[in-house]
Motif scaffolding. Structure first.
Motif, PDB file in Angstrom:
ATOM      1  N   ASN A 465       0.827  -1.213   0.000  1.00 14.08           N
ATOM      2  CA  ASN A 465       0.000   0.000   0.000  1.00 14.08           C
ATOM      3  C   ASN A 465       0.859   1.260   0.000  1.00 14.08           C
ATOM      4  O   ASN A 465       0.539   2.255  -0.665  1.00 14.08           O
ATOM      5  N   ALA A 466       1.962   1.215   0.754  1.00 17.86           N
ATOM      6  CA  ALA A 466       2.876   2.363   0.761  1.00 17.86           C
ATOM      7  C   ALA A 466       3.488   2.575  -0.619  1.00 17.86           C
ATOM      8  O   ALA A 466       3.678   3.719  -1.080  1.00 17.86           O
ATOM      9  N   ARG A 467       3.775   1.470  -1.331  1.00 21.28           N
ATOM     10  CA  ARG A 467       4.344   1.558  -2.676  1.00 21.28           C
ATOM     11  C   ARG A 467       3.345   2.168  -3.640  1.00 21.28           C
ATOM     12  O   ARG A 467       3.719   2.976  -4.510  1.00 21.28           O
ATOM     13  N   VAL A 468       2.057   1.820  -3.481  1.00 17.80           N
ATOM     14  CA  VAL A 468       1.016   2.409  -4.337  1.00 17.80           C
ATOM     15  C   VAL A 468       0.990   3.922  -4.155  1.00 17.80           C
ATOM     16  O   VAL A 468       0.919   4.697  -5.125  1.00 17.80           O
ATOM     17  N   ILE A 469       1.040   4.375  -2.912  1.00 14.95           N
ATOM     18  CA  ILE A 469       1.027   5.817  -2.637  1.00 14.95           C
ATOM     19  C   ILE A 469       2.269   6.481  -3.220  1.00 14.95           C
ATOM     20  O   ILE A 469       2.206   7.591  -3.806  1.00 14.95           O
ATOM     21  N   GLU A 470       3.406   5.802  -3.087  1.00 13.90           N
ATOM     22  CA  GLU A 470       4.659   6.366  -3.624  1.00 13.90           C
ATOM     23  C   GLU A 470       4.578   6.532  -5.134  1.00 13.90           C
ATOM     24  O   GLU A 470       4.962   7.579  -5.692  1.00 13.90           O
ATOM     25  N   ILE A 471       4.082   5.505  -5.829  1.00 13.00           N
ATOM     26  CA  ILE A 471       3.975   5.564  -7.290  1.00 13.00           C
ATOM     27  C   ILE A 471       2.982   6.636  -7.702  1.00 13.00           C
ATOM     28  O   ILE A 471       3.236   7.405  -8.657  1.00 13.00           O
ATOM     29  N   ALA A 472       1.826   6.677  -6.989  1.00 11.48           N
ATOM     30  CA  ALA A 472       0.830   7.704  -7.310  1.00 11.48           C
ATOM     31  C   ALA A 472       1.412   9.091  -7.118  1.00 11.48           C
ATOM     32  O   ALA A 472       1.160  10.021  -7.903  1.00 11.48           O
ATOM     33  N   SER A 473       2.216   9.277  -6.072  1.00 11.03           N
ATOM     34  CA  SER A 473       2.857  10.575  -5.821  1.00 11.03           C
ATOM     35  C   SER A 473       3.826  10.926  -6.938  1.00 11.03           C
ATOM     36  O   SER A 473       3.884  12.086  -7.396  1.00 11.03           O
ATOM     37  N   ASN A 474       4.581   9.941  -7.441  1.00  8.40           N
ATOM     38  CA  ASN A 474       5.501  10.185  -8.545  1.00  8.40           C
ATOM     39  C   ASN A 474       4.753  10.570  -9.804  1.00  8.40           C
ATOM     40  O   ASN A 474       5.201  11.443 -10.578  1.00  8.40           O
ATOM     41  N   MET A 475       3.621   9.919 -10.017  1.00  7.69           N
ATOM     42  CA  MET A 475       2.811  10.234 -11.203  1.00  7.69           C
ATOM     43  C   MET A 475       2.306  11.673 -11.139  1.00  7.69           C
ATOM     44  O   MET A 475       2.307  12.397 -12.143  1.00  7.69           O
ATOM     45  N   ILE A 476       1.875  12.095  -9.934  1.00  7.59           N
ATOM     46  CA  ILE A 476       1.397  13.474  -9.782  1.00  7.59           C
ATOM     47  C   ILE A 476       2.542  14.447 -10.029  1.00  7.59           C
ATOM     48  O   ILE A 476       2.363  15.498 -10.696  1.00  7.59           O
ATOM     49  N   ASP A 477       3.720  14.118  -9.531  1.00  6.94           N
ATOM     50  CA  ASP A 477       4.877  14.985  -9.766  1.00  6.94           C
ATOM     51  C   ASP A 477       5.173  15.114 -11.247  1.00  6.94           C
ATOM     52  O   ASP A 477       5.489  16.221 -11.752  1.00  6.94           O
ATOM     53  N   ARG A 478       5.077  14.018 -11.990  1.00 13.64           N
ATOM     54  CA  ARG A 478       5.332  14.063 -13.423  1.00 13.64           C
ATOM     55  C   ARG A 478       4.306  14.898 -14.127  1.00 13.64           C
ATOM     56  O   ARG A 478       4.616  15.663 -15.064  1.00 13.64           O
ATOM     57  N   LEU A 479       3.035  14.762 -13.669  1.00  9.85           N
ATOM     58  CA  LEU A 479       1.977  15.568 -14.286  1.00  9.85           C
ATOM     59  C   LEU A 479       2.212  17.055 -14.037  1.00  9.85           C
ATOM     60  O   LEU A 479       1.942  17.910 -14.915  1.00  9.85           O
ATOM     61  N   MET A 480       2.696  17.365 -12.836  1.00 10.33           N
ATOM     62  CA  MET A 480       2.948  18.777 -12.514  1.00 10.33           C
ATOM     63  C   MET A 480       4.078  19.351 -13.368  1.00 10.33           C
ATOM     64  O   MET A 480       4.143  20.558 -13.584  1.00 10.33           O
ATOM     65  N   GLU A 481       4.995  18.515 -13.835  1.00 10.69           N
ATOM     66  CA  GLU A 481       6.119  18.980 -14.637  1.00 10.69           C
ATOM     67  C   GLU A 481       5.707  19.234 -16.095  1.00 10.69           C
ATOM     68  O   GLU A 481       6.429  19.911 -16.834  1.00 10.69           O
ATOM     69  N   ILE A 482       4.595  18.665 -16.486  1.00  6.46           N
ATOM     70  CA  ILE A 482       4.151  18.818 -17.902  1.00  6.46           C
ATOM     71  C   ILE A 482       3.596  20.250 -18.122  1.00  6.46           C
ATOM     72  O   ILE A 482       2.808  20.733 -17.334  1.00  6.46           O
TER      73      ILE A 482
END
Length: 482
Positions: A465-482
């Motif tokens: 579950n912690a890994r899911v949150i970590e990946i989701a957080s990385n995805m949001i960071d990538r979206l913010m960079e676009i």
């Protein structure tokens, strides 16, 4: 599923795994706590607006097995009874002694018989006369002491009954209060599980004294009824009534009103009575049996032995100097002949220097006014013949024909046999209880190894579950960079 819903689902998973870890920790820490029942978290899918949104806790499951607990308590009642019987008869048998024990009643009588035999061979011997007198005094003292011992055991049993009644009444009141608390809370909560554990411990206390059954109620509460059908708790706890006694002589009996029984709302639950509610097992069953049946029978046997000695040595043919019909070497100190004779057994004052008598009357006769011929063995031999002759006996549980020593040996043997019998019953009942207790523990107890395995699974789920949150957080960071 959106990224935010994925994060929410993973967060719910983290919360659930954290709660599961708490429950595992509680299980492990209470693995040796008496009455503790294993817990587990009840988990359900969380649905929001028709969509799955992770998981949620809907309560705490308690791994109780009421059928096993009820059976274990029933056997536990039998075990408490068997244990008390075995312990008491071991105490009695040890106190009475065996035929090989020189300090026993049989041993003291053997000393008296041997001393009397020596005196009959050398009637002029002052040392043999003194030894015979001392042996007779020791025998009398042992009869008196054993009578007091039986009375003391009856008093102890009565006191234990009073303590047990207080314990059961307190436990019933405690269960009433727990029932009330359970009715006000969620039955699947951790608080409810803790209350049920405490209620189980109180039920165990009651079951030690008497076998019981429980009747579940919709509110989460229970009613308690004896196996004979008398309610001890029905919404409210009912008071068991018992009045401790202060006197335990032969005339104090339950039937005669000198001793108290137990009642609940006027219904007698006293073990051994004809009431339909009479308790059949548990410590109450043993305590009342000891107080009202076994120990009075033991005292009756002592009285029979004492009476046999008095009768044998009071035969008018033994001592021509004695007033016909009066007692001989051993006497009933108050002459009443009532129960309790062993406690009143005494040496004839005419022979006992401590009571103003003369020791030489052992040889010359109770009614002798002066010393006779020092070599006369007639009365001594008559007394020896009286205690060695075989006479029929059908009283106090003795049936057959015995000499005095054989009768005393039979008394020691009977008490030893009761000890052995009760120890055998205890061994069998303990084995049954162990099997049932182990079966209950396997169903409801805490297996620490299994809990550790569960904790590893919980750890893996938490990491996922912690890994899911970590990946989701990385995805949001990538979206913010676009």
């Amino acid at each position: 599923m959106t990224i935010s819903s994925a994060i929410q689902a993973a967060q719910s998973g983290l919360r659930i795994t954290s709660q599961k870890a708490d429950i595992v920790a509680a299980n492990v820490s209470n693995s040796t706590t008496a009455g503790y029942v294993r817990r587990s978290l009840i988990v359900s899918e969380n649905i929001i607006a028709g969509q799955s949104s992770g998981v949620r806790s809907v309560g705490v499951a308690r791994a109780g097995n009421e059928a096993l607990s009820t059976e274990r308590r029933s056997i536990g009642s039998d075990l408490s009874q068997a244990d008390l019987f075995a312990a008491t008869w071991n105490t009695i048998s040890t106190r009475v002694g065996s035929t090989a024990d020189g300090a026993s009643l049989f041993g003291l009588f053997s000393n008296f018989e041997s001393a009397l035999s020596n005196l009959a061979v050398s009637p002029e011997s002052g040392s043999d006369m003194t030894a015979t007198l001392q042996a007779a005094v020791s025998l009398v003292n042992e009869f008196n002491a054993l009578s007091d011992f039986a009375t003391s055991l009856r008093a102890d049993a009565d006191n234990e009954i009073a303590i047990g009644v207080d314990t059961v009444n307190s436990a019933l009141k405690g269960i009433e209060e727990i029932n009330a608390k359970l009715a006000k809370i969620d039955q699947s909560s951790g608080q409810a599980a803790a209350l049920m554990d405490e209620r189980g411990r109180l039920l165990d206390q009651i079951a030690e004294y008497m076998p019981i059954q429980t009747v579940p109620r919709q509110s989460g509460g229970i009613d308690i009824v004896t196996q004979e059908g008398v309610y001890l708790l029905q919404s409210t706890a009912r008071q068991i009534e018992f009045s401790p006694s202060t006197a335990f002589g032969p005339t104090q009996t339950l039937a005669g009103g000198g001793l108290s029984g137990m009642t609940v709302d006027g219904i007698s639950i006293t073990p051994g009575t004809s009431s339909y509610g009479a308790v059949s097992s548990g410590m109450f069953g043993a305590l009342f049996t000891l107080r009202d049946t076994d120990l009075p029978a033991f005292s009756d046997q002592l009285d029979t032995l004492a009476g046999d000695l008095i009768t044998r040595l009071s035969d008018d043919s033994i001592d021509p100097t004695k007033t016909p019909g009066t007692q001989g070497l051993f006497v009933d100190s108050d002459g009443s002949g009532d129960p309790g004779l062993a406690g009143r057994l005494a040496l004839n004052p005419a022979i006992d220097p401590a009571q103003g008598g003369n020791m030489w009357r052992l040889r010359d006769g109770i009614g002798a006014t002066s010393e006779g011929a020092s070599g006369d063995t007639t009365i001594l031999q008559n007394m020896l013949d009286a205690i060695t002759n075989v006479s029929p006996m059908n009283s106090g549980g003795f049936q057959g024909s015995y000499s005095s020593s054989e009768l005393l040996a039979q008394f020691a043997s009977m008490n030893g046999q009761k000890r052995v019998s009760h120890e055998a019953i205890l061994s069998s009942t303990a084995s049954q209880y162990t099997i049932m207790a182990e079966a209950e523990v396997s169903e409801t107890g805490v297996d620490v190894d299994q809990q550790m395995q569960d904790l590893l699974i919980i750890e893996q789920a938490y990491a996922a579950n912690a890994r899911v949150i970590e990946i989701a957080s990385n995805m949001i960071d990538r979206l913010m960079e676009i």
